[in-house]
Design an enzyme around this catalytic site. Structure first.
Site, PDB file in Angstrom:
ATOM      1  N   ASP A 161      -4.641   5.799  -6.324  1.00 57.57           N
ATOM      2  CA  ASP A 161      -3.193   5.675  -6.172  1.00 57.57           C
ATOM      3  C   ASP A 161      -2.855   4.282  -5.660  1.00 57.57           C
ATOM      4  O   ASP A 161      -3.301   3.868  -4.595  1.00 57.57           O
ATOM      5  CB  ASP A 161      -2.685   6.733  -5.186  1.00 57.57           C
ATOM      6  CG  ASP A 161      -1.171   6.885  -5.213  1.00 57.57           C
ATOM      7  OD1 ASP A 161      -0.480   5.894  -5.535  1.00 57.57           O
ATOM      8  OD2 ASP A 161      -0.681   7.977  -4.893  1.00 57.57           O
TER       9      ASP A 161
ATOM     10  N   SER B 204       5.119  12.912  -4.981  1.00 62.37           N
ATOM     11  CA  SER B 204       5.456  11.724  -4.209  1.00 62.37           C
ATOM     12  C   SER B 204       6.369  12.086  -3.033  1.00 62.37           C
ATOM     13  O   SER B 204       5.963  12.815  -2.142  1.00 62.37           O
ATOM     14  CB  SER B 204       6.084  10.674  -5.130  1.00 62.37           C
ATOM     15  OG  SER B 204       6.113   9.413  -4.522  1.00 62.37           O
TER      16      SER B 204
ATOM     17  N   HIS C  83      -0.960   6.930  -9.196  1.00 64.23           N
ATOM     18  CA  HIS C  83       0.123   7.723  -8.601  1.00 64.23           C
ATOM     19  C   HIS C  83       0.592   8.825  -9.542  1.00 64.23           C
ATOM     20  O   HIS C  83       0.877   9.939  -9.113  1.00 64.23           O
ATOM     21  CB  HIS C  83       1.289   6.798  -8.247  1.00 64.23           C
ATOM     22  CG  HIS C  83       2.317   7.456  -7.379  1.00 64.23           C
ATOM     23  ND1 HIS C  83       2.015   8.009  -6.162  1.00 64.23           N
ATOM     24  CD2 HIS C  83       3.650   7.656  -7.568  1.00 64.23           C
ATOM     25  CE1 HIS C  83       3.116   8.513  -5.620  1.00 64.23           C
ATOM     26  NE2 HIS C  83       4.118   8.316  -6.457  1.00 64.23           N
TER      27      HIS C  83
END
Length: 959
Positions: free
Chosen positions: A851, A777, A885
């Site tokens: 995601d 991330s 994610h």
């Protein structure tokens, strides 16, 4: 979430490596009456947070969390053997078989990594309301990809599995074991909960308030790998016998938002699928007209990049179809009564005296630009029999909440039951229109009133705040703690108020910086009331003082040393009555175990639940009893990965060139000696953070004695491959005073990385030419920037689920609340996409195809890869089908580990020649025309063609 309801359902004890700042009140917890001890990875299905619970957790794959050590992530499959969950076994290829690597298929990492990931999972623990019994909630290993591949509807910011009418991708328990717990910490024999079908998937486990029954949902697999709809079951704790709650086989649970709650010891309020509901609406073949959005009123609407939003009228109808519930009041004998009309109920919250229900619902008009949390919201008060009492508020659509931090919705918010009163409501209302940039005093006002005001009684002003309201910890008529904070200054304050004594003026108890870990006084310990709510525990001593317990992390320059202080609220004098071991162990106070008696708790009757661990010993739980503080061990979990039991761990400190003190955790393989074995290949894994002061940025966080938790995609897995791991080196991005931290992002990022690399080289544990960097991330964003701006430091990089072009998030990202147009240079300079031509070191990009994180669209990796490829960079893109994610399917995780290991072996461990191509047999440069893009389907001219190749069950890998 309503604090009363949260606590009466069960207290989830959920300590993590980075818990919320202690000045804030206890976080919203799930429903039930017991105490849960559970690991944060993967998120177990019991962690279904009210409001918060449905948001998909941000699982940074780097973070070895303390409780993650309780639960290694498992599957027993070996190469070529299907695993017991039905997950097809990935194929495992020898490293030298390079020609076959251009073929499709999921891969296994090396055995030494696979063995750690395949360790058996440990159960989640749940303590009964009276703390005399413990549930062992049994879990399966990593889910197969087939579960993620089930159809799901993406509606209004949430994802729904229409087959069982709940959030998609729910994990579950496979069984429930009940153990009695004696005063000396001994566990009785296991009583298995029985009576439900074999292979049942269990969710939403909760205790009744008296601890005599359990409630939970059940679903079972049917044909074509589908799951049935959820049914509510109850079990007798004494016998373990389980049975369906509803007598009718046609009554199903609707768990899209809320699910069910114990109203009293023998009755539950359940969100059910309306019996009259028919088939789902069908999407029109021909649209009724174009999609039109308008802003002819010239409203200022700035939004983050929300995903999975409604797109048209069909989506609106589908959202209503799946999310509409009929509330049903049902007793343990099966007697049931419908309550209220069908609606999209998002929260049901009984009052402490069980006379009223606070009912929250959302309604039309819906929005196509914000998720359902901002839809029009109505809060009503009903009796528990379903009689309408009054409307608390009906808030309009909130599309225009400013993006500045601490901005909020206008109108009443945080409407809760006061947990120390039978039926008193409290809430907060903003005075600045919800806009944090508006200067006004007060900024927030907290109100309070009875459920049914008498003779037109007006709400009472409880407290006025100049910062943003952060919650209340209630105690009784004479004591409550009110929290407020302000992000821009990091200021946080705790007020002491006497809720029912107007002649006692509020006063500030603590006034400090939220990022100053060393000054953190701790959080108040809470006790359970007879009504099932939680309030601050008052402690009785021989004198007449007002004492509470403060549970703190105990941050010091030597690391965290958790403590428990006996604190006099009136004088501020504190006495340390418990402290963690400093030399070998890391201990924490998890919960108060002598908390069921109303009134003050005598200090000599204090009993607490603690955890204990060391660098090499995994977490175990203990009971400690006063006055002699004798300790009784409850659990004896085996070491999750004995092959790394003797790994070496050290918390190291070093300094950035600008004088900022930095820290990191250095892990070395078992038996390694720098003098005998020489420097190792090293993997640096981190995540930047923002600070307002150099002093706070340089503070030590964490403990050198914490157990090394290894999650399924943790960088610590590469200890088994002979790597040195520099985990979590602090990368503070500091903006002091009026300076914005991100205006010097690249400079401070590079400076922090240089200091970390210099330190591991100075220690002789890392080879200067064999240091790789990686992150997930925002850590992936960091990795790409370091390869662009500090190529001399690292030999290669691994970026998972990152965002690389900040112009695609123009209304703020991470902790940046300026827009692209307000800080154009900052957005451009921070974007590694804009520096793609500077990246010359190999970079591996991995991203979930689904995601749904607001800042990290899959498109970010797609476009960044194309930019890199357009400049001849050595790069590889892996798109994981069905993954979000954070990655969860066993096939995906195993393949991520394989890709990562192959990348590290080739571009970090092996030759320094980084022009060769590991993934093809040609050995040609990646710039050659024959080798521009290799995927599961062979060579393709560009990324777009791979989106249509139809091979959705193969990771899409491009080189």
């Amino acid at each position: 979430m309503f604090l009363h309801k949260v606590y009466c359902r069960f207290s989830l004890i959920y300590p993590t490596l980075c818990p919320p700042p202690p000045p804030l009140p206890p976080r919203p917890l799930p429903h039930g009456g017991g105490l849960f001890c559970s690991p944060p990875l993967p998120v177990p299905n019991s962690l279904q947070f009210r409001r918060v619970r449905h948001m998909r957790s941000h699982l940074a794959s780097s973070g070895p969390s303390r409780l993650a050590r309780l639960v290694p992530f498992a599957s027993a499959a070996e190469s070529g053997v299907a695993d017991p969950n039905g997950s097809p076994a990935p194929t495992s290829l020898p490293l030298e078989d390079e020609e076959s690597l251009s073929l499709g298929g999921y891969r296994f990492p090396p055995k030494e990594i696979r063995d750690i990931v395949d360790a058996p999972p440990l159960p989640v623990l749940s303590f009964s309301p009276h703390r005399d019994k413990i549930l062992f909630l049994k879990r399966r290993s990593l889910p197969p990809l087939s579960e993620l591949a089930r159809p799901e509807e993406k509606l209004a910011g949430i994802r729904i599995d229409g087959n069982y009418n709940a959030r998609s991708r729910m994990s579950f328990y496979t069984g429930i074991g009940i153990h009695s717990l004696t005063d000396d910490g001994k566990l009785g024999p296991e009583q298995e909960v029985h009576g439900f079908p074999d292979g049942a998937k269990i969710n939403f486990v909760s205790w009744s308030r008296d601890g005599r029954h359990l409630s939970f949902s059940i679903r079972v697999d049917e044909e074509d790998n589908d799951s049935s709809k959820l049914r509510v079951w109850v079990a007798d704790v004494e016998s373990g016998k389980a049975r369906p709650l509803f007598q009718s086989p046609d009554t199903f649970l609707n768990a899209v938002f809320d699910n069910f709650v114990w109203v009293n010891d023998s009755m539950l309020l359940v969100c059910t699928i309306p019996i009259s509901r028919g088939a789902p609406p069908k999407k029109p073949l021909v649209p009724s007209g174009p999609k039109v959005q308008s802003n002819e009123q010239k409203n200022v609407v700035q939004l983050r990049t929300f995903q999975d939003l409604l797109k048209d009228e069909y989506d609106e109808d589908l959202f209503d179809y799946y999310s509409t519930s009929q509330l049903v009041l049902v007793s343990l004998d099966g007697t049931m009564k419908t309550v209220g009309p069908p609606a999209v109920y998002t929260s049901i919250d009984p009052s402490p005296d069980d006379k009223y229900i606070l009912v929250t619902s959302i309604h039309r008009p819906y929005s196509y630009i914000v998720p359902c949390g901002r839809f029009p919201k109505k809060v009503e008060l009903w009796t528990t029999t379903g009689k309408f009492v009054r409307e608390i508020c009906d808030l309009p659509l909130a599309e225009d909440i400013p993006i500045a931090f601490n901005s909020v919705r206008r109108g009443k918010r945080s409407i809760n039951w006061r947990p120390d009163k039978p039926s008193t409501l409290y809430w907060v209302e903003t005075q600045d229109g919800g806009d944090a940039k508006t200067e006004v005093s007060p900024r927030d006002i907290v109100y309070m009133e009875s459920a049914e005001p008498i003779n037109g009684e007006q709400p009472e002003v409880l407290h006025k705040l100049d910062l943003r309201y952060g919650g209340i910890s209630w105690c009784d008529d004479t004591l409550a703690l009110v929290y407020e904070s302000w992000y821009k200054t990091r200021r946080t304050r705790t007020w002491v108020i006497a809720p029912d004594s107007k002649n006692v003026n509020p006063r500030i108890l603590f006034d400090r910086s939220s990022e100053d870990a060393y000054s953190d006084p701790g959080s108040p310990m809470m006790r359970r009331t007879q009504a099932g709510t939680y309030v601050i525990a008052k402690i009785k001593k021989q004198d007449e003082g007002t004492y509470i317990l403060l549970n703190g992390r105990g941050a010091t320059p030597e690391g965290n040393i958790p403590f428990l202080d006996l604190f006099d609220v009136n004088t501020g004098v504190k006495e340390r009555i418990w402290e963690s071991d400093k030399e070998k162990y890391y201990e924490t106070v998890v919960a108060l175990m002598s908390d069921y008696t109303d009134g003050e708790l005598p200090i000599d009757q204090l009993r607490i639940l603690t955890s204990k661990e060391s660098k090499t010993e995994n977490t175990q739980y203990f009971l400690q009893a006063w006055p002699d503080k004798k300790s009784f061990q409850i659990t004896n979990f085996p070491h999750p990965y004995p092959q790394l039991a003797s790994l070496q761990k050290e918390m190291i400190r070093y300094q950035r060139k600008d004088g900022v003190q930095l820290t990191a955790t250095l892990y070395l393989p078992p038996g390694y000696s720098p003098t005998k074995d020489g420097p190792l290949p090293c993997l640096v894994w981190s995540y930047p953070g923002e600070f307002k002061s150099k002093d706070a940025a340089g503070q030590v966080r964490g403990s050198p004695n914490e157990f090394a938790g290894i999650g399924p995609t943790s960088p610590l897995l590469w200890l088994a491959r002979g790597f040195a791991i520099l985990s979590g080196p602090t990368i503070p991005i500091i903006g002091e005073g009026d300076e914005e931290a991100n205006d010097r992002y690249v400079e401070q990022l590079v400076g922090s990385a240089e200091a970390a690399v210099e330190e591991v080289i100075r220690r002789g544990v890392a080879h200067p030419n064999k240091i790789a960097v990686g992150g997930h991330s925002y850590g992936a964003f960091m990795t790409a920037n370091l390869l662009a701006h500090a190529p001399h430091l690292f030999c290669c990089g691994i970026s998972r689920s990152g965002a690389y072009n900040r112009t695609l998030t123009p209304f703020g990202f991470q902790n940046e609340d300026r827009t692209l147009w307000e800080a154009t240079n900052t957005y451009i300079e921070m974007s590694p996409f804009m520096s793609a031509n500077k990246i010359k070191k190999p970079i591996l990009l991995i991203h979930g195809e689904e995601d749904n994180n607001s800042g990290t669209l899959t498109m970010q990796s797609d476009r960044f890869f194309n930019a890199l490829k357009g400049h001849g960079a050595l790069c590889r893109l892996v798109i994981l089908p069905f993954e979000s994610h954070g990655y969860s399917a066993r096939e995906s995780i195993m393949h991520v580990l394989w890709e990562t290991d192959m990348w590290l072996q080739k571009y970090c461990v092996e030759s320094s020649d980084q022009s060769s191509d590991l993934y093809s047999s040609s050995g040609e440069s990646p710039n050659s025309s024959e080798n521009k893009a290799i995927s599961a389907t062979g060579s393709v001219p560009d990324h777009e063609s791979t989106q249509e190749d139809g091979f959705y069950f193969t990771p899409r890998s491009l080189l």
